[in-house]
Design a protein around this motif. Structure first.
Motif, PDB file in Angstrom:
ATOM      1  N   ASP A 208      18.195  47.923  13.691  1.00 34.67           N
ATOM      2  CA  ASP A 208      17.799  47.189  14.892  1.00 34.67           C
ATOM      3  C   ASP A 208      18.049  48.040  16.129  1.00 34.67           C
ATOM      4  O   ASP A 208      19.101  48.673  16.256  1.00 34.67           O
ATOM      5  CB  ASP A 208      18.582  45.884  15.011  1.00 34.67           C
ATOM      6  N   ILE A 209      17.078  48.049  17.034  1.00 34.26           N
ATOM      7  CA  ILE A 209      17.256  48.701  18.319  1.00 34.26           C
ATOM      8  C   ILE A 209      16.709  47.780  19.388  1.00 34.26           C
ATOM      9  O   ILE A 209      16.062  46.773  19.095  1.00 34.26           O
ATOM     10  CB  ILE A 209      16.539  50.068  18.378  1.00 34.26           C
ATOM     11  N   ASP A 210      16.947  48.107  20.628  1.00 33.44           N
ATOM     12  CA  ASP A 210      16.449  47.302  21.750  1.00 33.44           C
ATOM     13  C   ASP A 210      15.958  48.262  22.829  1.00 33.44           C
ATOM     14  O   ASP A 210      16.713  48.717  23.672  1.00 33.44           O
ATOM     15  CB  ASP A 210      17.559  46.398  22.291  1.00 33.44           C
ATOM     16  N   VAL A 211      14.671  48.600  22.740  1.00 30.57           N
ATOM     17  CA  VAL A 211      14.077  49.569  23.662  1.00 30.57           C
ATOM     18  C   VAL A 211      12.911  48.914  24.386  1.00 30.57           C
ATOM     19  O   VAL A 211      12.036  48.299  23.761  1.00 30.57           O
ATOM     20  CB  VAL A 211      13.588  50.827  22.915  1.00 30.57           C
ATOM     21  N   THR A 212      12.900  49.047  25.692  1.00 25.21           N
ATOM     22  CA  THR A 212      11.817  48.494  26.509  1.00 25.21           C
ATOM     23  C   THR A 212      10.921  49.616  26.997  1.00 25.21           C
ATOM     24  O   THR A 212      11.392  50.619  27.544  1.00 25.21           O
ATOM     25  CB  THR A 212      12.381  47.738  27.722  1.00 25.21           C
ATOM     26  N   ILE A 213       9.607  49.443  26.790  1.00 27.92           N
ATOM     27  CA  ILE A 213       8.615  50.402  27.282  1.00 27.92           C
ATOM     28  C   ILE A 213       7.898  49.753  28.464  1.00 27.92           C
ATOM     29  O   ILE A 213       7.134  48.800  28.284  1.00 27.92           O
ATOM     30  CB  ILE A 213       7.581  50.776  26.198  1.00 27.92           C
ATOM     31  N   PRO A 214       8.151  50.218  29.686  1.00 31.16           N
ATOM     32  CA  PRO A 214       7.483  49.614  30.845  1.00 31.16           C
ATOM     33  C   PRO A 214       5.963  49.760  30.773  1.00 31.16           C
ATOM     34  O   PRO A 214       5.433  50.602  30.034  1.00 31.16           O
ATOM     35  CB  PRO A 214       8.047  50.419  32.027  1.00 31.16           C
ATOM     36  N   ALA A 215       5.265  48.940  31.525  1.00 30.11           N
ATOM     37  CA  ALA A 215       3.810  49.004  31.559  1.00 30.11           C
ATOM     38  C   ALA A 215       3.335  50.381  32.005  1.00 30.11           C
ATOM     39  O   ALA A 215       3.961  51.027  32.852  1.00 30.11           O
ATOM     40  CB  ALA A 215       3.266  47.928  32.501  1.00 30.11           C
ATOM     41  N   LYS A 216       2.246  50.832  31.403  1.00 31.44           N
ATOM     42  CA  LYS A 216       1.620  52.116  31.750  1.00 31.44           C
ATOM     43  C   LYS A 216       2.612  53.281  31.674  1.00 31.44           C
ATOM     44  O   LYS A 216       2.607  54.181  32.519  1.00 31.44           O
ATOM     45  CB  LYS A 216       1.016  52.045  33.161  1.00 31.44           C
ATOM     46  N   THR A 217       3.429  53.284  30.634  1.00 27.12           N
ATOM     47  CA  THR A 217       4.489  54.296  30.530  1.00 27.12           C
ATOM     48  C   THR A 217       4.533  54.887  29.122  1.00 27.12           C
ATOM     49  O   THR A 217       4.315  54.179  28.133  1.00 27.12           O
ATOM     50  CB  THR A 217       5.868  53.683  30.853  1.00 27.12           C
ATOM     51  N   LYS A 218       4.838  56.175  29.062  1.00 25.96           N
ATOM     52  CA  LYS A 218       5.069  56.856  27.787  1.00 25.96           C
ATOM     53  C   LYS A 218       6.555  57.146  27.652  1.00 25.96           C
ATOM     54  O   LYS A 218       7.200  57.597  28.589  1.00 25.96           O
ATOM     55  CB  LYS A 218       4.276  58.168  27.731  1.00 25.96           C
ATOM     56  N   LYS A 219       7.106  56.893  26.460  1.00 31.11           N
ATOM     57  CA  LYS A 219       8.539  57.058  26.257  1.00 31.11           C
ATOM     58  C   LYS A 219       8.811  57.617  24.866  1.00 31.11           C
ATOM     59  O   LYS A 219       8.167  57.228  23.885  1.00 31.11           O
ATOM     60  CB  LYS A 219       9.250  55.701  26.421  1.00 31.11           C
ATOM     61  N   GLU A 220       9.770  58.539  24.779  1.00 34.09           N
ATOM     62  CA  GLU A 220      10.186  59.062  23.475  1.00 34.09           C
ATOM     63  C   GLU A 220      11.389  58.276  22.994  1.00 34.09           C
ATOM     64  O   GLU A 220      12.355  58.091  23.734  1.00 34.09           O
ATOM     65  CB  GLU A 220      10.545  60.543  23.564  1.00 34.09           C
ATOM     66  N   ILE A 221      11.327  57.794  21.770  1.00 36.45           N
ATOM     67  CA  ILE A 221      12.450  57.060  21.195  1.00 36.45           C
ATOM     68  C   ILE A 221      12.798  57.658  19.828  1.00 36.45           C
ATOM     69  O   ILE A 221      11.976  58.336  19.207  1.00 36.45           O
ATOM     70  CB  ILE A 221      12.163  55.550  21.048  1.00 36.45           C
ATOM     71  N   SER A 222      14.020  57.419  19.388  1.00 32.00           N
ATOM     72  CA  SER A 222      14.436  57.880  18.064  1.00 32.00           C
ATOM     73  C   SER A 222      15.052  56.711  17.305  1.00 32.00           C
ATOM     74  O   SER A 222      15.656  55.815  17.905  1.00 32.00           O
ATOM     75  CB  SER A 222      15.431  59.031  18.172  1.00 32.00           C
ATOM     76  N   MET A 223      14.900  56.739  15.996  1.00 32.21           N
ATOM     77  CA  MET A 223      15.506  55.734  15.121  1.00 32.21           C
ATOM     78  C   MET A 223      16.292  56.455  14.042  1.00 32.21           C
ATOM     79  O   MET A 223      15.786  57.401  13.416  1.00 32.21           O
ATOM     80  CB  MET A 223      14.446  54.834  14.482  1.00 32.21           C
ATOM     81  N   SER A 224      17.513  55.987  13.806  1.00 36.96           N
ATOM     82  CA  SER A 224      18.369  56.575  12.779  1.00 36.96           C
ATOM     83  C   SER A 224      18.562  55.569  11.648  1.00 36.96           C
ATOM     84  O   SER A 224      18.826  54.388  11.892  1.00 36.96           O
ATOM     85  CB  SER A 224      19.728  56.957  13.388  1.00 36.96           C
ATOM     86  N   PHE A 225      18.419  56.045  10.414  1.00 35.02           N
ATOM     87  CA  PHE A 225      18.572  55.204   9.237  1.00 35.02           C
ATOM     88  C   PHE A 225      19.593  55.831   8.299  1.00 35.02           C
ATOM     89  O   PHE A 225      19.552  57.044   8.049  1.00 35.02           O
ATOM     90  CB  PHE A 225      17.237  55.053   8.505  1.00 35.02           C
ATOM     91  N   GLU A 226      20.494  55.018   7.774  1.00 34.42           N
ATOM     92  CA  GLU A 226      21.492  55.512   6.830  1.00 34.42           C
ATOM     93  C   GLU A 226      20.842  55.792   5.480  1.00 34.42           C
ATOM     94  O   GLU A 226      20.287  54.893   4.852  1.00 34.42           O
ATOM     95  CB  GLU A 226      22.629  54.497   6.662  1.00 34.42           C
ATOM     96  N   THR A 227      20.896  57.048   5.052  1.00 34.15           N
ATOM     97  CA  THR A 227      20.343  57.441   3.763  1.00 34.15           C
ATOM     98  C   THR A 227      21.341  58.347   3.047  1.00 34.15           C
ATOM     99  O   THR A 227      22.267  58.874   3.670  1.00 34.15           O
ATOM    100  CB  THR A 227      18.997  58.177   3.934  1.00 34.15           C
ATOM    101  N   ASN A 228      21.127  58.547   1.764  1.00 34.59           N
ATOM    102  CA  ASN A 228      22.039  59.363   0.963  1.00 34.59           C
ATOM    103  C   ASN A 228      21.222  60.284   0.058  1.00 34.59           C
ATOM    104  O   ASN A 228      20.761  59.865  -0.993  1.00 34.59           O
ATOM    105  CB  ASN A 228      22.966  58.460   0.140  1.00 34.59           C
TER     106      ASN A 228
ATOM    107  N   VAL B 253      16.708  60.747  10.800  1.00 36.38           N
ATOM    108  CA  VAL B 253      16.422  60.458  12.203  1.00 36.38           C
ATOM    109  C   VAL B 253      14.952  60.758  12.472  1.00 36.38           C
ATOM    110  O   VAL B 253      14.472  61.869  12.196  1.00 36.38           O
ATOM    111  CB  VAL B 253      17.308  61.302  13.145  1.00 36.38           C
ATOM    112  N   ILE B 254      14.233  59.763  12.992  1.00 32.41           N
ATOM    113  CA  ILE B 254      12.797  59.896  13.227  1.00 32.41           C
ATOM    114  C   ILE B 254      12.511  59.730  14.718  1.00 32.41           C
ATOM    115  O   ILE B 254      13.023  58.807  15.364  1.00 32.41           O
ATOM    116  CB  ILE B 254      12.003  58.875  12.406  1.00 32.41           C
ATOM    117  N   HIS B 255      11.701  60.645  15.253  1.00 35.50           N
ATOM    118  CA  HIS B 255      11.362  60.618  16.683  1.00 35.50           C
ATOM    119  C   HIS B 255       9.901  60.199  16.870  1.00 35.50           C
ATOM    120  O   HIS B 255       9.015  60.662  16.136  1.00 35.50           O
ATOM    121  CB  HIS B 255      11.587  61.995  17.310  1.00 35.50           C
ATOM    122  N   PHE B 256       9.696  59.357  17.874  1.00 35.13           N
ATOM    123  CA  PHE B 256       8.369  58.835  18.177  1.00 35.13           C
ATOM    124  C   PHE B 256       8.050  59.026  19.655  1.00 35.13           C
ATOM    125  O   PHE B 256       8.945  59.000  20.507  1.00 35.13           O
ATOM    126  CB  PHE B 256       8.291  57.326  17.891  1.00 35.13           C
ATOM    127  N   ASP B 257       6.769  59.193  19.944  1.00 34.87           N
ATOM    128  CA  ASP B 257       6.244  59.042  21.298  1.00 34.87           C
ATOM    129  C   ASP B 257       5.533  57.698  21.350  1.00 34.87           C
ATOM    130  O   ASP B 257       4.615  57.437  20.557  1.00 34.87           O
ATOM    131  CB  ASP B 257       5.259  60.162  21.643  1.00 34.87           C
TER     132      ASP B 257
END
Length: 253
Positions: free
Chosen positions: A206-226, A175-179
């Protein structure tokens, strides 16, 4: 060497391992990708290896059963303690009855890494034991945890500033977190990402995240790994009918 002498030597080795555990032999975060290594097919443990690994987990569980949470916490790998504070750890483990726990199986994952299964009052619990081949010390990781790293890898393109702030590696996922900061005047859509691992895996999500104009948002992505660790990750930004815009992050240990 007779059986009694051999057994006593095993006991001494186990006690030394426990000593290093409790006294926090590791003073810094470990390179977990290097320590875990590549997966192997099958593999069997000798009686002495099984006993030594089981004894480490049972010692940890005994401290929990005695509510000696500070000593139990000291036994854990430093990377885990970077992720979970002592108070969080205590709150989590204090809800279980470790007086009734038993090791049910130990599975060989790599030449240095072992998955320990336990039953704690009817509930399944998992541990990872890793043997550091350079000094023969053991690392203990609870649950599905493998690694946690804070970071500050930045990249910018077309009014979008991206920063990888941290990542969590479990046995079955990363799981990776981004600003993400949209400095433009129109909303921006993040459509997915791809993860490259130390085992040469390429995992997309695949994800579907919208970042509004002039906005900062934290998002996370999860990837299946072993039992794999991140080397590189790409964020895909939707660009209408054109090819996605890519934001690349090279991850270094």
């Amino acid at each position: 060497m007779n059986k009694i002498t051999k057994f006593l030597l095993i006991i001494v080795c186990v006690l030394l391992v426990i000593y290093f555990f409790v006294n926090g032999y590791a003073s810094k975060n470990e390179n977990m990708a290097y320590l875990v290594g590549n997966k192997i097919g099958g593999g069997e443990l000798s009686v002495s290896e099984y006993y030594s690994i089981a004894q480490c987990v049972e010692t940890y569980q005994n401290y929990l059963a005695e509510r000696n949470y500070e000593t139990a916490y000291k036994m854990l790998n430093n990377n885990y303690k970077e992720y979970i504070s002592f108070e969080e750890f205590k709150n989590k483990v204090s809800k279980k009855d470790y007086a009734k726990s038993v090791i049910t199986d130990i599975e060989v994952i790599t030449a240095t890494t072992f998955h320990v299964k336990a039953d704690v009052s009817g509930e399944k619990e998992d541990y990872t034991i890793i043997i550091n081949s350079e000094n023969s010390n053991f690392l203990l990781l609870p649950e599905s945890f493998l690694d946690y790293r804070k970071s500050s890898i930045k990249t910018s393109k077309n009014n979008l500033n991206c920063e990888l702030i941290d990542y969590l590696v479990n046995t079955n996922e990363t799981v990776i977190h981004f600003d993400i900061t949209n400095e433009g005047n129109e909303e921006i859509k993040i459509s997915g990402g791809k993860l490259y691992t130390n085992l040469d895996d390429q995992v997309e999500n695949d994800i579907d995240v919208t970042i509004p104009a002039k906005t900062k948002k934290e998002i996370s992505m999860s990837f299946e790994t072993n039992y794999a660790f991140p080397n590189k990750v790409i964020i895909y930004r939707s660009n209408g009918e054109k090819k996605n815009i890519e934001y690349n992050f090279e991850i270094e240990e």
